[in-house]
Design a protein around this motif. Structure first.
Motif, PDB file in Angstrom:
ATOM      1  N   MET A  41       0.806  -1.219   0.000  1.00 55.84           N
ATOM      2  CA  MET A  41       0.000   0.000   0.000  1.00 55.84           C
ATOM      3  C   MET A  41       0.839   1.270   0.000  1.00 55.84           C
ATOM      4  SD  MET A  41      -3.209  -0.909   2.529  1.00 55.84           S
ATOM      5  CE  MET A  41      -2.169  -1.251   3.963  1.00 55.84           C
ATOM      6  N   VAL A  42       2.128   1.155   0.292  1.00 48.63           N
ATOM      7  CA  VAL A  42       2.950   2.360   0.455  1.00 48.63           C
ATOM      8  C   VAL A  42       4.172   2.347  -0.475  1.00 48.63           C
ATOM      9  CG1 VAL A  42       2.175   2.773   2.804  1.00 48.63           C
ATOM     10  CG2 VAL A  42       4.220   1.370   2.416  1.00 48.63           C
ATOM     11  N   GLY A  43       4.000   1.772  -1.651  1.00 47.40           N
ATOM     12  CA  GLY A  43       5.059   1.831  -2.641  1.00 47.40           C
ATOM     13  C   GLY A  43       6.194   0.854  -2.447  1.00 47.40           C
ATOM     14  N   GLN A  44       5.979  -0.184  -1.635  1.00 46.65           N
ATOM     15  CA  GLN A  44       6.992  -1.210  -1.432  1.00 46.65           C
ATOM     16  C   GLN A  44       6.370  -2.589  -1.654  1.00 46.65           C
ATOM     17  OE1 GLN A  44       9.822  -0.475   1.939  1.00 46.65           O
ATOM     18  NE2 GLN A  44       8.437   1.204   2.449  1.00 46.65           N
ATOM     19  N   PRO A  45       5.877  -2.845  -2.873  1.00 46.57           N
ATOM     20  CA  PRO A  45       5.190  -4.112  -3.135  1.00 46.57           C
ATOM     21  C   PRO A  45       6.154  -5.285  -3.137  1.00 46.57           C
ATOM     22  CG  PRO A  45       5.535  -2.924  -5.183  1.00 46.57           C
ATOM     23  CD  PRO A  45       5.967  -2.001  -4.067  1.00 46.57           C
ATOM     24  N   LEU A  46       5.596  -6.448  -2.925  1.00 46.18           N
ATOM     25  CA  LEU A  46       6.382  -7.679  -2.940  1.00 46.18           C
ATOM     26  C   LEU A  46       6.883  -7.947  -4.354  1.00 46.18           C
ATOM     27  CD1 LEU A  46       7.154 -10.011  -0.996  1.00 46.18           C
ATOM     28  CD2 LEU A  46       5.129 -11.218  -1.828  1.00 46.18           C
ATOM     29  N   ASP A  47       8.165  -8.211  -4.484  1.00 47.08           N
ATOM     30  CA  ASP A  47       8.759  -8.534  -5.777  1.00 47.08           C
ATOM     31  C   ASP A  47       8.200  -9.880  -6.248  1.00 47.08           C
ATOM     32  OD1 ASP A  47      10.358  -9.229  -7.939  1.00 47.08           O
ATOM     33  OD2 ASP A  47      12.241  -8.673  -6.964  1.00 47.08           O
ATOM     34  N   PRO A  48       7.550  -9.928  -7.433  1.00 50.39           N
ATOM     35  CA  PRO A  48       6.988 -11.203  -7.900  1.00 50.39           C
ATOM     36  C   PRO A  48       8.031 -12.287  -8.115  1.00 50.39           C
ATOM     37  CG  PRO A  48       6.906  -9.507  -9.618  1.00 50.39           C
ATOM     38  CD  PRO A  48       7.269  -8.819  -8.342  1.00 50.39           C
ATOM     39  N   ALA A  49       9.308 -11.889  -8.189  1.00 50.28           N
ATOM     40  CA  ALA A  49      10.362 -12.895  -8.324  1.00 50.28           C
ATOM     41  C   ALA A  49      10.521 -13.723  -7.053  1.00 50.28           C
ATOM     42  CB  ALA A  49      11.691 -12.230  -8.678  1.00 50.28           C
ATOM     43  N   LEU A  50       9.996 -13.219  -5.941  1.00 49.69           N
ATOM     44  CA  LEU A  50      10.067 -13.957  -4.672  1.00 49.69           C
ATOM     45  C   LEU A  50       8.897 -14.936  -4.633  1.00 49.69           C
ATOM     46  CD1 LEU A  50      11.008 -11.007  -2.266  1.00 49.69           C
ATOM     47  CD2 LEU A  50      12.524 -12.557  -3.535  1.00 49.69           C
ATOM     48  N   THR A  51       9.050 -16.011  -5.340  1.00 50.06           N
ATOM     49  CA  THR A  51       7.927 -16.925  -5.556  1.00 50.06           C
ATOM     50  C   THR A  51       7.480 -17.653  -4.285  1.00 50.06           C
ATOM     51  OG1 THR A  51       9.493 -18.627  -6.287  1.00 50.06           O
ATOM     52  CG2 THR A  51       8.481 -17.257  -7.990  1.00 50.06           C
ATOM     53  N   HIS A  52       8.425 -17.943  -3.401  1.00 49.65           N
ATOM     54  CA  HIS A  52       8.035 -18.582  -2.139  1.00 49.65           C
ATOM     55  C   HIS A  52       7.135 -17.648  -1.331  1.00 49.65           C
ATOM     56  CE1 HIS A  52      10.632 -21.879  -2.943  1.00 49.65           C
ATOM     57  NE2 HIS A  52      11.765 -21.232  -2.719  1.00 49.65           N
ATOM     58  N   LEU A  53       7.539 -16.386  -1.225  1.00 53.87           N
ATOM     59  CA  LEU A  53       6.748 -15.425  -0.469  1.00 53.87           C
ATOM     60  C   LEU A  53       5.414 -15.155  -1.151  1.00 53.87           C
ATOM     61  CD1 LEU A  53       9.090 -12.628   0.970  1.00 53.87           C
ATOM     62  CD2 LEU A  53       7.439 -14.038   2.205  1.00 53.87           C
ATOM     63  N   ALA A  54       5.399 -15.098  -2.476  1.00 50.89           N
ATOM     64  CA  ALA A  54       4.144 -14.851  -3.187  1.00 50.89           C
ATOM     65  C   ALA A  54       3.136 -15.961  -2.916  1.00 50.89           C
ATOM     66  CB  ALA A  54       4.405 -14.716  -4.680  1.00 50.89           C
ATOM     67  N   ALA A  55       3.591 -17.199  -2.955  1.00 52.14           N
ATOM     68  CA  ALA A  55       2.697 -18.324  -2.682  1.00 52.14           C
ATOM     69  C   ALA A  55       2.267 -18.328  -1.218  1.00 52.14           C
ATOM     70  CB  ALA A  55       3.388 -19.641  -3.034  1.00 52.14           C
ATOM     71  N   TRP A  56       3.211 -18.022  -0.322  1.00 51.17           N
ATOM     72  CA  TRP A  56       2.888 -17.936   1.106  1.00 51.17           C
ATOM     73  C   TRP A  56       1.863 -16.846   1.346  1.00 51.17           C
ATOM     74  CZ3 TRP A  56       3.667 -13.421   3.785  1.00 51.17           C
ATOM     75  CH2 TRP A  56       3.448 -13.467   5.172  1.00 51.17           C
ATOM     76  N   ARG A  57       2.049 -15.683   0.711  1.00 50.16           N
ATOM     77  CA  ARG A  57       1.129 -14.561   0.892  1.00 50.16           C
ATOM     78  C   ARG A  57      -0.279 -14.972   0.478  1.00 50.16           C
ATOM     79  NH1 ARG A  57      -2.859 -11.801  -1.814  1.00 50.16           N
ATOM     80  NH2 ARG A  57      -3.267  -9.926  -0.623  1.00 50.16           N
ATOM     81  N   ASP A  58      -0.428 -15.689  -0.632  1.00 49.62           N
ATOM     82  CA  ASP A  58      -1.745 -16.128  -1.086  1.00 49.62           C
ATOM     83  C   ASP A  58      -2.379 -17.098  -0.091  1.00 49.62           C
ATOM     84  OD1 ASP A  58      -1.489 -14.575  -3.350  1.00 49.62           O
ATOM     85  OD2 ASP A  58      -0.926 -16.254  -4.657  1.00 49.62           O
ATOM     86  N   ARG A  59      -1.559 -17.958   0.502  1.00 51.52           N
ATOM     87  CA  ARG A  59      -2.102 -18.892   1.501  1.00 51.52           C
ATOM     88  C   ARG A  59      -2.598 -18.147   2.734  1.00 51.52           C
ATOM     89  NH1 ARG A  59       2.304 -22.096  -0.440  1.00 51.52           N
ATOM     90  NH2 ARG A  59       3.697 -21.348   1.207  1.00 51.52           N
ATOM     91  N   VAL A  60      -1.850 -17.163   3.185  1.00 50.78           N
ATOM     92  CA  VAL A  60      -2.281 -16.398   4.359  1.00 50.78           C
ATOM     93  C   VAL A  60      -3.524 -15.582   4.031  1.00 50.78           C
ATOM     94  CG1 VAL A  60      -1.632 -14.724   6.119  1.00 50.78           C
ATOM     95  CG2 VAL A  60       0.092 -16.280   5.207  1.00 50.78           C
ATOM     96  N   ALA A  61      -3.557 -14.982   2.858  1.00 56.91           N
ATOM     97  CA  ALA A  61      -4.693 -14.151   2.463  1.00 56.91           C
ATOM     98  C   ALA A  61      -5.994 -14.930   2.440  1.00 56.91           C
ATOM     99  CB  ALA A  61      -4.430 -13.524   1.099  1.00 56.91           C
TER     100      ALA A  61
END
Length: 215
Positions: A176-196
């Motif tokens: 929300m403040v101009g520091q989005p998750l880098d899509p290259a961080l695939t582990h974190l992206a998948a983790w974020r979707d699970r938490v969401a």
């Protein structure tokens, strides 16, 4: 007891913890945009003006989101998100500390020195000249966390914990403040979707939800 909550990632940590653990507490919303947290009455409870703030039945107060969550976990939730054993609790605190130092601190300082400068410059020391580098530090911290999480599913493997709550709250804040998750961080992206997908993520998104709720 009463929980004073507001907008922001730190209050969201506690709200998400409460949604995960099922702990119920009376709540009051503090409008930090109107500087309610800087008024003498509130600062008498929280000298730094921080939210969230937990006021205990005896009038004592606990500030800082992680401290509040740990208090609930030890007194009301039966170690729901810290861990059932000393080792589990130590591992949770380890990961919380890593996220706090590598992500939370530089991310929030970078925000206060850039997008948040108009709001914060009259309230605290801000570092606009260092904002870009602080954001780079936070991004580098997320790379390290991505490597640590790996395939997950959670920060500590099979066990969802307070570390996931803290990390998710700030990953969402960063977006929300101009520091989005880098899509290259695939582990974190998948983790974020699970938490969401967890109900606690939705329940904690509105800081005014649950106002007036009783324990």
């Amino acid at each position: 007891m009463k929980l004073y909550q507001s907008i922001g990632p730190n209050p969201r940590v506690v709200l998400m913890y409460l949604a995960e653990s099922g702990v119920r507490v009376e709540r009051q919303f503090v409008d930090i945009m109107a500087a309610e947290n800087r008024q003498p009455e509130f600062c008498a409870k929280s000298p730094l003006g921080h939210t969230p703030l937990l006021e205990l039945d005896d009038g004592g107060c606990i500030a800082e989101s992680i401290a509040i969550c740990e208090y609930f976990d030890e007194t009301a939730a039966g170690h729901a998100l810290l861990g059932a054993t000393a080792e589990e609790r130590a591992r949770t605190r380890m990961f919380v500390r890593i996220v706090d130092q590598l992500v939370v601190v530089p991310m929030t300082a970078g925000f206060r020195g850039a997008e948040g400068l108009p709001m914060f410059q009259s309230r605290m020391l801000c570092l606009p000249d260092a904002a870009a580098d602080l954001k780079r530090l936070a991004a580098d911290g997320l790379v390290k966390v991505d490597n640590m999480i790996g395939a997950g599913p959670w920060a500590l493997g099979a066990r969802f914990s307070l570390a996931d709550v803290l990390l998710y709250s700030f990953v969402e804040f960063g977006a929300m403040v101009g520091q989005p998750l880098d899509p290259a961080l695939t582990h974190l992206a998948a983790w974020r979707d699970r938490v969401a997908a967890r109900s606690s993520a939705t329940a904690s998104a509105n800081p005014q939800q649950g106002i007036g709720e009783s324990a």
